[in-house]
Design a protein around this motif. Structure first.
Motif, PDB file in Angstrom:
ATOM      1  N   VAL A  14      -2.761   7.067  -2.547  1.00  0.00           N
ATOM      2  CA  VAL A  14      -2.339   5.447  -2.549  1.00  0.00           C
ATOM      3  C   VAL A  14      -2.409   5.131  -3.851  1.00  0.00           C
ATOM      4  N   TYR A  34       6.529   4.104   1.107  1.00  0.00           N
ATOM      5  CA  TYR A  34       6.278   5.467   0.725  1.00  0.00           C
ATOM      6  C   TYR A  34       7.288   5.719  -0.396  1.00  0.00           C
ATOM      7  N   LEU A  50       1.741  -4.174   7.321  1.00  0.00           N
ATOM      8  CA  LEU A  50       0.155  -4.337   7.379  1.00  0.00           C
ATOM      9  C   LEU A  50      -0.174  -5.548   7.734  1.00  0.00           C
ATOM     10  N   TRP A 103       1.415  -7.773   3.346  1.00  0.00           N
ATOM     11  CA  TRP A 103       1.202  -6.565   2.874  1.00  0.00           C
ATOM     12  C   TRP A 103       2.302  -5.560   3.733  1.00  0.00           C
ATOM     13  N   LYS A 105       0.981  -1.117   0.108  1.00  0.00           N
ATOM     14  CA  LYS A 105      -0.117  -0.195   0.043  1.00  0.00           C
ATOM     15  C   LYS A 105       0.846   1.296   0.048  1.00  0.00           C
ATOM     16  N   GLU A 143       3.094  -1.176   4.313  1.00  0.00           N
ATOM     17  CA  GLU A 143       2.810   0.250   3.782  1.00  0.00           C
ATOM     18  C   GLU A 143       4.158   0.663   3.464  1.00  0.00           C
TER      19      GLU A 143
END
Length: 194
Positions: A83, A152, A128, A148, A75, A150
């Motif tokens: 997103v 950036y 996640l 999963w 994500k 997260e």
């Protein structure tokens, strides 16, 4: 409690027996999983519960019922808080894919996001939840376990959708766009993108 999705219908793994109304209870020890999958796929039953007395062994024992496929996904957020989504096989999804032999799951997740979208400069910010879903390939059911993360990135270039994987579009979506996209997505993705 765990949820394992068959399309968008959950198999709920639990230690608690509840009174059946819109679902059916099965014991993990004796369940015919292929029959349960067929029932979810061909009837209007919305979910089933599979029960085992030991919470710690529940998921492990269930996962032994079918071959497992391990995947990593992301994500991905940008500096605007949008997103990263892919449009694959007619649905909005998050980028993910199968791990390669002896590849760490974090490396798989980053590699798959890069391959499916063309986005680079990814950095994992936190893990996640793990999702589970059952799919059929070459006539056999399998359980995909997706770890999963997260991520950036400050990536600001052009996307390169991995067309051979059925991806026709890659896009940054804001909160309003995500809400609309979730009407045409998968149940396990909805748990990651509230």
């Amino acid at each position: 409690m765990y949820k394992v999705f068959v399309n968008d219908k959950p198999i709920i793994l639990t230690t608690k027996v509840k009174k059946e109304s819109e679902f059916e209870n099965y014991l993990l020890k004796s369940v015919n999983l292929k029959k349960v999958i067929k029932e979810l796929n061909t009837t209007n039953r919305k979910k089933v519960h599979i029960i085992h007395h030991n919470e710690k062994k529940l998921l492990k024992k269930f996962l032994k019922k079918l071959p497992n496929v391990i995947a990593g996904g992301g994500k991905v957020l940008n500096k605007k808080g949008e997103v990263l989504f892919i449009f694959r096989n007619g649905k909005w999804d998050l980028p993910k894919g199968k791990t390669e032999k002896k590849e760490p799951i974090e490396a798989s997740a980053i590699r798959e996001v890069e391959e499916e979208t063309g986005v680079t400069g990814l950095r994992i910010t936190k893990p996640l939840e793990t999702t589970y879903h059952i799919f059929k390939r070459n006539g056999r059911y399998r359980i995909k376990i997706t770890y999963w993360f997260e991520m950036y990135t400050e990536f600001d270039g052009d996307f390169t959708p991995e067309e051979k994987e059925g991806i026709t579009k890659v896009a940054w979506l804001n909160k309003k766009e995500i809400k609309k996209a979730m009407k045409n997505s998968y149940a396990n993705i909805k748990t990651l993108v509230p």
